[in-house]
Design an enzyme around this catalytic site. Sequence first.
Site, short mmCIF file in Angstrom:
data_model
loop_
_atom_site.label_atom_id
_atom_site.label_comp_id
_atom_site.label_asym_id
_atom_site.label_seq_id
_atom_site.Cartn_x
_atom_site.Cartn_y
_atom_site.Cartn_z
N GLU A 153 -1.15 14.53 -29.45
CA GLU A 153 -1.47 14.00 -30.78
C GLU A 153 -2.17 15.08 -31.62
O GLU A 153 -1.85 15.30 -32.78
CB GLU A 153 -2.37 12.77 -30.63
CG GLU A 153 -2.31 11.86 -31.83
CD GLU A 153 -3.11 10.60 -31.60
OE1 GLU A 153 -3.52 10.34 -30.46
OE2 GLU A 153 -3.32 9.88 -32.59
N ARG A 158 -3.10 11.58 -12.56
CA ARG A 158 -2.93 10.22 -12.06
C ARG A 158 -1.54 9.94 -11.52
O ARG A 158 -1.31 8.91 -10.87
CB ARG A 158 -3.37 9.20 -13.11
CG ARG A 158 -4.88 9.23 -13.33
CD ARG A 158 -5.34 8.19 -14.32
NE ARG A 158 -4.84 8.42 -15.65
CZ ARG A 158 -5.38 9.23 -16.55
NH1 ARG A 158 -6.48 9.89 -16.24
NH2 ARG A 158 -4.84 9.39 -17.73
#
Length: 170
Positions: free
Chosen positions: A95, A58
């Site tokens: 994460e 993006r």
Amino acid sequence: MNFKNYIREVPDFPSKGIVFKDITPLLEDPVAFQKAGEALLYFTDGLHIDKVVGIESRGFFFAPLLAARLQAGFIPARKPGKLPRQTRKQEYALEYGADTLEIHAESISPGDKVLVHDDVLATGGTARAICDLVRSLGGEVVQCNFLIELTFLNGSDKLPGIPYRSLIQY
Ligand code: AMP
């Protein structure tokens, strides 16, 4: 213009607990798209920039536009295995687990002044990895800029000494 009106928040995408910031409504609106590009460009006012690195995927919506307006080169930072020539890679923590991005090694020359752009600054791991990559090739990161910053994740802590700007804060 209130750019937040053009960001769609999608709960539990792509996984549970994540509120995904969907920027496609902004891209679909010609006025918002154009004004967001101008605002990102304005952040670089007064800076000399040789190269703009956009982060897959993006980051690719605005980085080439900024590069063209700045008369700078556009350099895609891509997921592994996509770039055909010799690359320099940087692994970074997610994460859960790790990821890698790479750029063509010869795309940055020592002394190049580089703008790094991505859509979202979240934990900062991705942007930091790209800054490390640029610096390992001798480039100087003169700014990181983002459409959106998730301030509650303190991603800017991962960019010490690197000037950064964001257009929309949550
Ligand atoms: P981080 O490395 O944690 O700063 O994550 C930044 C990268 O993950 C960017 O390339 C974003 O496109 C993506 N990202 C992280 N969190 C979000 C979110 N809430 N909405 C949309 N994209 C996100």
